[in-house]
Design an enzyme around this catalytic site. Sequence first.
Site, PDB file in Angstrom:
ATOM      1  N   THR A   1       0.773  -0.978  -0.015  1.00  0.00           N
ATOM      2  CA  THR A   1      -0.476   0.009   0.194  1.00  0.00           C
ATOM      3  C   THR A   1       1.399   1.306  -0.203  1.00  0.00           C
ATOM      4  O   THR A   1       2.086   1.334   0.204  1.00  0.00           O
ATOM      5  CB  THR A   1      -1.103   0.091   0.742  1.00  0.00           C
ATOM      6  OG1 THR A   1      -0.290   0.109   2.112  1.00  0.00           O
ATOM      7  CG2 THR A   1      -2.072  -1.149   1.294  1.00  0.00           C
ATOM      8  N   ASP A   2       0.194   2.468  -0.093  1.00  0.00           N
ATOM      9  CA  ASP A   2       0.838   3.777  -0.058  1.00  0.00           C
ATOM     10  C   ASP A   2      -0.262   4.285   0.869  1.00  0.00           C
ATOM     11  O   ASP A   2      -0.248   3.605   2.066  1.00  0.00           O
ATOM     12  CB  ASP A   2       0.400   4.381  -2.049  1.00  0.00           C
ATOM     13  CG  ASP A   2      -1.068   4.944  -1.342  1.00  0.00           C
ATOM     14  OD1 ASP A   2      -1.261   4.772  -0.782  1.00  0.00           O
ATOM     15  OD2 ASP A   2      -1.401   4.962  -3.081  1.00  0.00           O
ATOM     16  N   ALA A   3       0.525   5.715   1.238  1.00  0.00           N
ATOM     17  CA  ALA A   3       0.468   6.336   2.321  1.00  0.00           C
ATOM     18  C   ALA A   3      -1.083   6.422   2.718  1.00  0.00           C
ATOM     19  O   ALA A   3      -1.598   6.919   3.293  1.00  0.00           O
ATOM     20  CB  ALA A   3       1.112   7.844   2.225  1.00  0.00           C
TER      21      ALA A   3
ATOM     22  N   ILE B   1      -3.855   2.537   0.588  1.00  0.00           N
ATOM     23  CA  ILE B   1      -4.001   1.911  -1.373  1.00  0.00           C
ATOM     24  C   ILE B   1      -3.273   0.985  -1.477  1.00  0.00           C
ATOM     25  O   ILE B   1      -1.849   1.360  -2.111  1.00  0.00           O
ATOM     26  CB  ILE B   1      -5.085   3.390  -1.656  1.00  0.00           C
ATOM     27  CG1 ILE B   1      -6.263   3.240  -1.515  1.00  0.00           C
ATOM     28  CG2 ILE B   1      -5.190   2.558  -3.036  1.00  0.00           C
ATOM     29  CD1 ILE B   1      -7.112   4.594  -2.495  1.00  0.00           C
TER      30      ILE B   1
END
Length: 136
Positions: free
Chosen positions: A18-20, A23
């Site tokens: 996931t990203d920040a 997601i």
Amino acid sequence: MSDACDHVETLRVRYSDTDAQGIVHHSNYFRWLEEARIGWLEAIGQPYGRLTERGIFLPLTTCSCAFQTPVYAGERVDVHLNLDEVTRARVGLTYEIRRGEQVAATAASAHAYVDATGRPLRLQRDDPFWLALQEA
């Protein structure tokens, strides 16, 4: 994409995917496509390691992905792989990445057959890989 499917690879979404925003980062979808291809090759009795030992490589020539709904850490996704086009020189695949019944993304990839030096190959009609693709 039809309901008929050549292969399904089920994957657990890791937190590190996931990203920040929490997601799944778009780059991971392409890794999932590769995992589905490797699983599909094994399922048709042509593991990638065996192909490369025989001097057959399948480099990616094109790849696209359309993202439809986000995926989050801890979820499971099913990558549905379908054989779209097959010739003695290349193969094309389509994919649906699903969270349960919901389609999260659709994708397509094309691969050439080349030797260890990168020269294009044309599979012989009696080649085990060609025969397995005909039955897939």
